[in-house]
Every structure is written in structure tokens, then in C-alpha cells.
Design a protein around this motif. Structure first.
Motif, PDB file in Angstrom:
ATOM      1  N   ALA A 132       0.840  -1.204   0.000  1.00 43.37           N
ATOM      2  CA  ALA A 132       0.000   0.000   0.000  1.00 43.37           C
ATOM      3  C   ALA A 132       0.869   1.245   0.000  1.00 43.37           C
ATOM      4  O   ALA A 132       1.983   1.247   0.521  1.00 43.37           O
ATOM      5  CB  ALA A 132      -0.902   0.000   1.230  1.00 43.37           C
ATOM      6  N   GLY A 133       0.347   2.292  -0.578  1.00 44.74           N
ATOM      7  CA  GLY A 133       1.063   3.563  -0.609  1.00 44.74           C
ATOM      8  C   GLY A 133       0.701   4.343  -1.840  1.00 44.74           C
ATOM      9  O   GLY A 133      -0.456   4.378  -2.242  1.00 44.74           O
ATOM     10  N   SER A 134       1.706   4.948  -2.468  1.00 45.70           N
ATOM     11  CA  SER A 134       1.458   5.762  -3.639  1.00 45.70           C
ATOM     12  C   SER A 134       2.665   5.741  -4.562  1.00 45.70           C
ATOM     13  O   SER A 134       3.807   5.801  -4.101  1.00 45.70           O
ATOM     14  CB  SER A 134       1.169   7.204  -3.212  1.00 45.70           C
ATOM     15  OG  SER A 134       0.853   7.983  -4.335  1.00 45.70           O
ATOM     16  N   PRO A 152       4.785   4.562  -8.449  1.00 44.93           N
ATOM     17  CA  PRO A 152       5.195   3.399  -9.241  1.00 44.93           C
ATOM     18  C   PRO A 152       6.031   2.389  -8.469  1.00 44.93           C
ATOM     19  O   PRO A 152       6.147   1.239  -8.890  1.00 44.93           O
ATOM     20  CB  PRO A 152       6.011   4.014 -10.388  1.00 44.93           C
ATOM     21  CG  PRO A 152       6.468   5.331  -9.871  1.00 44.93           C
ATOM     22  CD  PRO A 152       5.382   5.803  -8.936  1.00 44.93           C
ATOM     23  N   LEU A 153       6.598   2.779  -7.338  1.00 44.45           N
ATOM     24  CA  LEU A 153       7.394   1.835  -6.555  1.00 44.45           C
ATOM     25  C   LEU A 153       6.536   0.670  -6.069  1.00 44.45           C
ATOM     26  O   LEU A 153       7.033  -0.450  -5.931  1.00 44.45           O
ATOM     27  CB  LEU A 153       8.053   2.543  -5.364  1.00 44.45           C
ATOM     28  CG  LEU A 153       8.962   1.691  -4.488  1.00 44.45           C
ATOM     29  CD1 LEU A 153      10.139   1.151  -5.283  1.00 44.45           C
ATOM     30  CD2 LEU A 153       9.453   2.473  -3.294  1.00 44.45           C
ATOM     31  N   LEU A 154       5.254   0.893  -5.835  1.00 40.02           N
ATOM     32  CA  LEU A 154       4.370  -0.174  -5.350  1.00 40.02           C
ATOM     33  C   LEU A 154       4.338  -1.358  -6.313  1.00 40.02           C
ATOM     34  O   LEU A 154       4.436  -2.512  -5.886  1.00 40.02           O
ATOM     35  CB  LEU A 154       2.946   0.350  -5.154  1.00 40.02           C
ATOM     36  CG  LEU A 154       2.747   1.464  -4.142  1.00 40.02           C
ATOM     37  CD1 LEU A 154       1.285   1.873  -4.111  1.00 40.02           C
ATOM     38  CD2 LEU A 154       3.227   1.042  -2.779  1.00 40.02           C
ATOM     39  N   ILE A 155       4.191  -1.079  -7.592  1.00 44.04           N
ATOM     40  CA  ILE A 155       4.118  -2.147  -8.598  1.00 44.04           C
ATOM     41  C   ILE A 155       5.449  -2.891  -8.671  1.00 44.04           C
ATOM     42  O   ILE A 155       5.484  -4.118  -8.729  1.00 44.04           O
ATOM     43  CB  ILE A 155       3.747  -1.574  -9.980  1.00 44.04           C
ATOM     44  CG1 ILE A 155       2.408  -0.820  -9.914  1.00 44.04           C
ATOM     45  CG2 ILE A 155       3.722  -2.667 -11.039  1.00 44.04           C
ATOM     46  CD1 ILE A 155       1.227  -1.675  -9.552  1.00 44.04           C
ATOM     47  N   HIS A 215       9.674 -13.674  -5.550  1.00 50.38           N
ATOM     48  CA  HIS A 215      10.334 -14.368  -4.443  1.00 50.38           C
ATOM     49  C   HIS A 215       9.356 -15.201  -3.616  1.00 50.38           C
ATOM     50  O   HIS A 215       9.662 -15.586  -2.493  1.00 50.38           O
ATOM     51  CB  HIS A 215      11.099 -13.366  -3.576  1.00 50.38           C
ATOM     52  CG  HIS A 215      12.358 -12.924  -4.232  1.00 50.38           C
ATOM     53  ND1 HIS A 215      12.375 -11.926  -5.176  1.00 50.38           N
ATOM     54  CD2 HIS A 215      13.624 -13.375  -4.112  1.00 50.38           C
ATOM     55  CE1 HIS A 215      13.603 -11.769  -5.607  1.00 50.38           C
ATOM     56  NE2 HIS A 215      14.386 -12.640  -4.986  1.00 50.38           N
ATOM     57  N   GLY A 216       8.164 -15.452  -4.163  1.00 48.93           N
ATOM     58  CA  GLY A 216       7.237 -16.395  -3.558  1.00 48.93           C
ATOM     59  C   GLY A 216       6.148 -15.824  -2.680  1.00 48.93           C
ATOM     60  O   GLY A 216       5.355 -16.575  -2.125  1.00 48.93           O
ATOM     61  N   ALA A 217       6.089 -14.508  -2.518  1.00 52.27           N
ATOM     62  CA  ALA A 217       5.028 -13.910  -1.701  1.00 52.27           C
ATOM     63  C   ALA A 217       3.700 -13.966  -2.434  1.00 52.27           C
ATOM     64  O   ALA A 217       3.651 -13.911  -3.661  1.00 52.27           O
ATOM     65  CB  ALA A 217       5.366 -12.466  -1.361  1.00 52.27           C
ATOM     66  N   GLU A 218       2.633 -14.083  -1.673  1.00 53.79           N
ATOM     67  CA  GLU A 218       1.280 -13.972  -2.231  1.00 53.79           C
ATOM     68  C   GLU A 218       0.856 -12.521  -2.042  1.00 53.79           C
ATOM     69  O   GLU A 218       0.708 -12.066  -0.902  1.00 53.79           O
ATOM     70  CB  GLU A 218       0.314 -14.900  -1.497  1.00 53.79           C
ATOM     71  CG  GLU A 218      -1.108 -14.750  -1.960  1.00 53.79           C
ATOM     72  CD  GLU A 218      -2.100 -15.464  -1.060  1.00 53.79           C
ATOM     73  OE1 GLU A 218      -3.279 -15.070  -1.082  1.00 53.79           O
ATOM     74  OE2 GLU A 218      -1.699 -16.379  -0.327  1.00 53.79           O
ATOM     75  N   ILE A 219       0.671 -11.801  -3.131  1.00 54.94           N
ATOM     76  CA  ILE A 219       0.263 -10.401  -3.056  1.00 54.94           C
ATOM     77  C   ILE A 219      -1.258 -10.378  -2.931  1.00 54.94           C
ATOM     78  O   ILE A 219      -1.983 -10.629  -3.894  1.00 54.94           O
ATOM     79  CB  ILE A 219       0.732  -9.598  -4.284  1.00 54.94           C
ATOM     80  CG1 ILE A 219       2.249  -9.748  -4.479  1.00 54.94           C
ATOM     81  CG2 ILE A 219       0.329  -8.136  -4.154  1.00 54.94           C
ATOM     82  CD1 ILE A 219       3.088  -9.293  -3.309  1.00 54.94           C
ATOM     83  N   ALA A 220      -1.744 -10.107  -1.728  1.00 59.93           N
ATOM     84  CA  ALA A 220      -3.185 -10.112  -1.466  1.00 59.93           C
ATOM     85  C   ALA A 220      -3.856  -8.887  -2.080  1.00 59.93           C
ATOM     86  O   ALA A 220      -5.004  -8.964  -2.532  1.00 59.93           O
ATOM     87  CB  ALA A 220      -3.442 -10.147   0.041  1.00 59.93           C
ATOM     88  N   MET A 221      -3.144  -7.761  -2.103  1.00 56.51           N
ATOM     89  CA  MET A 221      -3.748  -6.533  -2.606  1.00 56.51           C
ATOM     90  C   MET A 221      -2.659  -5.486  -2.812  1.00 56.51           C
ATOM     91  O   MET A 221      -1.675  -5.463  -2.081  1.00 56.51           O
ATOM     92  CB  MET A 221      -4.773  -6.008  -1.592  1.00 56.51           C
ATOM     93  CG  MET A 221      -5.589  -4.841  -2.048  1.00 56.51           C
ATOM     94  SD  MET A 221      -6.790  -4.312  -0.776  1.00 56.51           S
ATOM     95  CE  MET A 221      -7.741  -5.787  -0.570  1.00 56.51           C
ATOM     96  N   ILE A 222      -2.852  -4.637  -3.812  1.00 57.79           N
ATOM     97  CA  ILE A 222      -2.020  -3.446  -3.997  1.00 57.79           C
ATOM     98  C   ILE A 222      -2.963  -2.265  -3.855  1.00 57.79           C
ATOM     99  O   ILE A 222      -3.946  -2.154  -4.595  1.00 57.79           O
ATOM    100  CB  ILE A 222      -1.333  -3.422  -5.374  1.00 57.79           C
ATOM    101  CG1 ILE A 222      -0.436  -4.635  -5.532  1.00 57.79           C
ATOM    102  CG2 ILE A 222      -0.547  -2.122  -5.555  1.00 57.79           C
ATOM    103  CD1 ILE A 222       0.172  -4.781  -6.912  1.00 57.79           C
ATOM    104  N   CYS A 223      -2.702  -1.400  -2.889  1.00 58.03           N
ATOM    105  CA  CYS A 223      -3.575  -0.261  -2.596  1.00 58.03           C
ATOM    106  C   CYS A 223      -2.863   1.047  -2.908  1.00 58.03           C
ATOM    107  O   CYS A 223      -1.866   1.364  -2.265  1.00 58.03           O
ATOM    108  CB  CYS A 223      -3.976  -0.264  -1.122  1.00 58.03           C
ATOM    109  SG  CYS A 223      -4.813  -1.757  -0.605  1.00 58.03           S
ATOM    110  N   GLU A 224      -3.367   1.789  -3.859  1.00 62.04           N
ATOM    111  CA  GLU A 224      -2.827   3.099  -4.226  1.00 62.04           C
ATOM    112  C   GLU A 224      -3.659   4.161  -3.531  1.00 62.04           C
ATOM    113  O   GLU A 224      -4.875   4.188  -3.666  1.00 62.04           O
ATOM    114  CB  GLU A 224      -2.912   3.267  -5.742  1.00 62.04           C
ATOM    115  CG  GLU A 224      -2.652   4.662  -6.254  1.00 62.04           C
ATOM    116  CD  GLU A 224      -1.223   5.126  -6.022  1.00 62.04           C
ATOM    117  OE1 GLU A 224      -1.076   6.195  -5.382  1.00 62.04           O
ATOM    118  OE2 GLU A 224      -0.288   4.447  -6.449  1.00 62.04           O
TER     119      GLU A 224
END
Length: 76
Positions: free
Chosen positions: A45-47, A49-52, A61-70
Motif C-alpha cells: 500500500a502507498g502511492s 510506481p514503486l508499489l508495482i 520471491h514467492g510472496a502472495e500479493i493479497a492486494m495493492i492499494c494506491e
């Protein structure tokens, strides 16, 4: 996508001092230094292009990305 100058601008928010809450760039640095992230559910979460970029790195690296919040509003 070319995001020259993409960086983490961490701003305090309610809950930012809770366990397991960290900046996106900080988490990426920890994974680069050996933190095991495989199989962990992560919300990015944040704001900006670094989020993507961080979400893609964590997923590789194997993480499950549950959500990306902008936090910034969408374009009209």
C-alpha cells in the motif's frame, strides 16, 4: 514502464508502528538481504510506481500479493 527516480516517501499513518507493518522499499531491502517471504500474504500500500515494482519483486520471491492499494485518486 520507466520510473526514474521512483523512491519510497514513507508517511506515518494510523497503525504504522504495528508489528509486521513496514515500508515497501524497506521490505524489498529485507528480502534482498535474505528475509524469507515465500508463502507469506502481503498487502502493498502507498502511492506511486514503486508499489508495482515492489509487488512484482515480492511475487517473484514467492510472496502472495493479497492486494495493492494506491492512495492517490485515479485520473478523471
Amino acid at each position: 514502464m520507466l520510473a526514474t527516480g521512483a523512491r519510497e516517501g514513507f508517511l506515518p499513518f494510523p497503525g504504522w508502528t504495528l508489528p509486521h507493518v513496514m515500508g515497501a522499499g524497506g521490505l524489498q531491502a529485507l528480502v534482498k538481504s535474505g528475509l524469507a517471504i515465500s508463502g507469506k500474504r502481503v498487502v502493498v500500500a502507498g502511492s506511486g510506481p514503486l508499489l508495482i515494482a515492489v509487488a512484482a519483486y515480492l511475487r517473484r520471491h514467492g510472496a502472495e500479493i493479497a492486494m495493492i492499494c494506491e492512495q492517490a485518486p485515479g485520473l478523471p
